[in-house]
Design a protein around this motif. Structure first.
Motif, PDB file in Angstrom:
ATOM      1  N   SER A 225     -62.488  28.937 -22.011  1.00 26.65           N
ATOM      2  CA  SER A 225     -63.647  28.176 -21.511  1.00 26.65           C
ATOM      3  C   SER A 225     -63.276  27.350 -20.282  1.00 26.65           C
ATOM      4  CB  SER A 225     -64.213  27.274 -22.609  1.00 26.65           C
ATOM      5  OG  SER A 225     -64.632  28.036 -23.719  1.00 26.65           O
ATOM      6  N   VAL A 226     -62.727  28.013 -19.274  1.00 27.08           N
ATOM      7  CA  VAL A 226     -62.224  27.332 -18.095  1.00 27.08           C
ATOM      8  C   VAL A 226     -62.427  28.232 -16.884  1.00 27.08           C
ATOM      9  CG1 VAL A 226     -59.890  28.259 -18.374  1.00 27.08           C
ATOM     10  CG2 VAL A 226     -60.197  26.106 -17.166  1.00 27.08           C
ATOM     11  N   GLU A 227     -62.502  27.622 -15.716  1.00 25.24           N
ATOM     12  CA  GLU A 227     -62.514  28.373 -14.467  1.00 25.24           C
ATOM     13  C   GLU A 227     -61.158  28.214 -13.792  1.00 25.24           C
ATOM     14  OE1 GLU A 227     -66.729  28.942 -12.440  1.00 25.24           O
ATOM     15  OE2 GLU A 227     -66.224  26.826 -12.608  1.00 25.24           O
ATOM     16  N   LEU A 228     -60.536  29.315 -13.472  1.00 26.45           N
ATOM     17  CA  LEU A 228     -59.229  29.328 -12.816  1.00 26.45           C
ATOM     18  C   LEU A 228     -59.426  29.732 -11.369  1.00 26.45           C
ATOM     19  CD1 LEU A 228     -56.143  29.168 -12.809  1.00 26.45           C
ATOM     20  CD2 LEU A 228     -56.090  31.514 -13.701  1.00 26.45           C
ATOM     21  N   LEU A 229     -59.114  28.826 -10.452  1.00 26.33           N
ATOM     22  CA  LEU A 229     -59.289  29.051  -9.020  1.00 26.33           C
ATOM     23  C   LEU A 229     -57.931  29.256  -8.378  1.00 26.33           C
ATOM     24  CD1 LEU A 229     -61.853  27.468 -10.021  1.00 26.33           C
ATOM     25  CD2 LEU A 229     -61.947  26.436  -7.758  1.00 26.33           C
ATOM     26  N   ASP A 230     -57.677  30.455  -7.874  1.00 23.50           N
ATOM     27  CA  ASP A 230     -56.424  30.723  -7.167  1.00 23.50           C
ATOM     28  C   ASP A 230     -56.655  30.428  -5.693  1.00 23.50           C
ATOM     29  OD1 ASP A 230     -54.032  31.559  -6.133  1.00 23.50           O
ATOM     30  OD2 ASP A 230     -53.943  33.406  -7.311  1.00 23.50           O
ATOM     31  N   CYS A 231     -56.175  29.268  -5.258  1.00 25.58           N
ATOM     32  CA  CYS A 231     -56.342  28.846  -3.865  1.00 25.58           C
ATOM     33  C   CYS A 231     -55.124  29.144  -3.005  1.00 25.58           C
ATOM     34  CB  CYS A 231     -56.682  27.353  -3.821  1.00 25.58           C
ATOM     35  SG  CYS A 231     -58.339  26.980  -4.422  1.00 25.58           S
TER      36      CYS A 231
ATOM     37  N   THR B  64     -51.869  30.016 -15.213  1.00 26.15           N
ATOM     38  CA  THR B  64     -52.443  31.152 -15.935  1.00 26.15           C
ATOM     39  C   THR B  64     -52.284  31.001 -17.444  1.00 26.15           C
ATOM     40  OG1 THR B  64     -50.376  32.385 -15.566  1.00 26.15           O
ATOM     41  CG2 THR B  64     -52.202  32.796 -14.047  1.00 26.15           C
ATOM     42  N   ASN B  65     -51.124  30.566 -17.884  1.00 28.72           N
ATOM     43  CA  ASN B  65     -50.913  30.400 -19.322  1.00 28.72           C
ATOM     44  C   ASN B  65     -51.713  29.231 -19.880  1.00 28.72           C
ATOM     45  OD1 ASN B  65     -48.659  32.285 -20.575  1.00 28.72           O
ATOM     46  ND2 ASN B  65     -48.045  31.831 -18.478  1.00 28.72           N
ATOM     47  N   LEU B  66     -51.890  28.197 -19.070  1.00 28.92           N
ATOM     48  CA  LEU B  66     -52.735  27.080 -19.494  1.00 28.92           C
ATOM     49  C   LEU B  66     -54.178  27.543 -19.625  1.00 28.92           C
ATOM     50  CD1 LEU B  66     -53.169  24.088 -20.117  1.00 28.92           C
ATOM     51  CD2 LEU B  66     -53.237  23.649 -17.646  1.00 28.92           C
ATOM     52  N   ALA B  67     -54.675  28.289 -18.649  1.00 27.76           N
ATOM     53  CA  ALA B  67     -56.050  28.777 -18.685  1.00 27.76           C
ATOM     54  C   ALA B  67     -56.281  29.689 -19.886  1.00 27.76           C
ATOM     55  CB  ALA B  67     -56.381  29.510 -17.392  1.00 27.76           C
TER      56      ALA B  67
ATOM     57  N   LEU C 293     -62.501  33.700 -13.308  1.00 28.69           N
ATOM     58  CA  LEU C 293     -61.520  33.651 -12.229  1.00 28.69           C
ATOM     59  C   LEU C 293     -62.202  33.712 -10.880  1.00 28.69           C
ATOM     60  CD1 LEU C 293     -60.094  35.767 -14.620  1.00 28.69           C
ATOM     61  CD2 LEU C 293     -58.186  35.116 -13.172  1.00 28.69           C
ATOM     62  N   LEU C 294     -61.717  32.875  -9.974  1.00 27.46           N
ATOM     63  CA  LEU C 294     -62.131  32.886  -8.574  1.00 27.46           C
ATOM     64  C   LEU C 294     -60.863  32.885  -7.732  1.00 27.46           C
ATOM     65  CD1 LEU C 294     -64.812  30.046  -8.759  1.00 27.46           C
ATOM     66  CD2 LEU C 294     -65.317  32.455  -8.340  1.00 27.46           C
ATOM     67  N   TRP C 295     -60.826  33.753  -6.742  1.00 30.84           N
ATOM     68  CA  TRP C 295     -59.673  33.708  -5.854  1.00 30.84           C
ATOM     69  C   TRP C 295     -60.062  34.158  -4.455  1.00 30.84           C
ATOM     70  CZ3 TRP C 295     -60.430  37.504  -9.462  1.00 30.84           C
ATOM     71  CH2 TRP C 295     -60.300  38.828  -9.090  1.00 30.84           C
ATOM     72  N   GLY C 296     -59.363  33.598  -3.489  1.00 30.99           N
ATOM     73  CA  GLY C 296     -59.583  33.963  -2.094  1.00 30.99           C
ATOM     74  C   GLY C 296     -58.474  34.863  -1.608  1.00 30.99           C
ATOM     75  N   GLU C 297     -58.807  35.722  -0.652  1.00 33.47           N
ATOM     76  CA  GLU C 297     -57.828  36.631  -0.062  1.00 33.47           C
ATOM     77  C   GLU C 297     -57.995  36.605   1.454  1.00 33.47           C
ATOM     78  OE1 GLU C 297     -56.309  41.270  -0.517  1.00 33.47           O
ATOM     79  OE2 GLU C 297     -58.130  40.596  -1.533  1.00 33.47           O
TER      80      GLU C 297
ATOM     81  N   GLU D 229     -51.423  34.651  -0.669  1.00 29.81           N
ATOM     82  CA  GLU D 229     -50.782  35.532  -1.653  1.00 29.81           C
ATOM     83  C   GLU D 229     -51.367  35.274  -3.036  1.00 29.81           C
ATOM     84  OE1 GLU D 229     -48.699  37.940  -1.337  1.00 29.81           O
ATOM     85  OE2 GLU D 229     -48.124  37.747   0.768  1.00 29.81           O
ATOM     86  N   PRO D 230     -52.654  35.547  -3.255  1.00 32.90           N
ATOM     87  CA  PRO D 230     -53.237  35.291  -4.577  1.00 32.90           C
ATOM     88  C   PRO D 230     -52.694  36.273  -5.613  1.00 32.90           C
ATOM     89  CG  PRO D 230     -54.798  36.480  -3.203  1.00 32.90           C
ATOM     90  CD  PRO D 230     -53.623  36.155  -2.324  1.00 32.90           C
ATOM     91  N   ASN D 231     -52.313  35.756  -6.768  1.00 38.51           N
ATOM     92  CA  ASN D 231     -51.791  36.676  -7.794  1.00 38.51           C
ATOM     93  C   ASN D 231     -52.170  36.275  -9.216  1.00 38.51           C
ATOM     94  OD1 ASN D 231     -50.184  34.417  -8.008  1.00 38.51           O
ATOM     95  ND2 ASN D 231     -48.224  35.493  -7.908  1.00 38.51           N
TER      96      ASN D 231
END
Length: 276
Positions: free
Chosen positions: A26-32, A18-21, A130-134, A36-38
């Motif tokens: 200008s980035v896509e952060l994918l929480d895979c 998260t801190n890197l993003a 941001l993209l994340w799955g639940e 427990e996506p957070n």
């Protein structure tokens, strides 16, 4: 694509991702880490938020056409089908959606439907998409949802916040990465789990480097291991109360301790150099 992983939970993967993003934008952060996506919690000003179901294939049995020959259950390696004299039972949680039962049925009594196993969420915060799955509670298989989240990505620079450990969900999350950033802590447990994670990414032929989180505690085991194995240590994040307090409140510590934004930008530069 840069994946952020580790051999165990709680080392600071999400903190780094998260801190890197946020620092590079200008980035896509994918929480895979779909169980427990957070990552999204650290971006409270989300815009353009939307969600959709993640559906997987599942067989539908036409009981009128079925002759109970049993070929479908014989074919299924996961025992998701059980054929009885009066009906065919389906165990949806065991089904991998391969469609083999449909192919081998001589009566054409099997067709493929779908069922939802979780949600895919999309949002934007400034320059970060941001993209994340639940994953729905009780669902045993995370990999189809992880695959679906990655399929939604469309940017040039992708950051993948992987699940903890080294099992199938992690392998699916880091698959296709140009570089894997392994987050560890300088403790005997951290070293043991790091060594397993290194074996996995090397088997997958993905170059890797290490971020040492909570540096200053523990011992020198992680550092000695990385030196022996020729693994670069790309960043150290010290054990500081201020960082811990900010993170526990859901804040990006690099937004408050602004000198860290340059350090995370430099981390990306080192990753790009190491990945060549």
């Amino acid at each position: 694509m840069i994946s952020v992983a580790s051999g165990k939970g709680g080392t600071g993967k999400t903190l780094v991702a998260t801190n890197l993003a946020a620092s590079i934008g200008s980035v896509e952060l994918l929480d895979c880490d779909v169980e427990e996506p957070n990552s999204y919690l650290f971006f409270p000003d989300l815009e353009e938020r939307e969600s959709s179901d993640c559906n997987v294939p599942i067989p539908v049995i036409d009981e009128d056409r079925c002759t109970r020959c049993g070929r479908c259950s014989e074919f299924c390696a996961y025992h998701a089908l059980a054929v009885f004299p009066k009906e065919v039972l389906l165990f949806p949680e065991l089904c991998h959606g391969c469609g083999g039962c449909d192919l081998v049925c001589p009566e054409g009594a099997v067709s493929m439907g779908t069922r939802a196993i979780g949600k895919i969420h999309r949002a934007r915060s400034g320059g970060v998409r941001l993209l994340w799955g639940e994953l729905f509670i009780g669902e045993p298989m995370a990999t189809p949802l992880i695959r679906a989240v990655k399929a939604e990505a469309r940017g040039d620079l992708l950051l993948v916040d992987s699940p903890p450990g080294t099992a199938c969900p992690v392998i699916e999350a880091v698959r296709g990465s140009d570089f894997c950033l392994l987050v560890t802590e300088p403790t005997p447990f951290g070293l043991y789990d790091l060594s397993i994670a290194v074996q996995v990414v090397r088997r997958m032929e993905i170059p890797c480097g290490v971020v040492v989180n909570r540096s200053g505690i523990g011992d020198r085991g992680v550092y000695d291991y990385c030196e022996r194995e020729g693994i670069p240590i790309l960043l150290e994040i010290p054990m500081k109360r201020e960082i811990a307090e900010l993170t526990s409140r859901g804040a990006l510590f690099s937004k408050v301790m602004v000198e860290w934004q340059e350090k995370f930008v430099h981390l990306l530069e080192r990753i790009e150099e190491a990945a060549k």
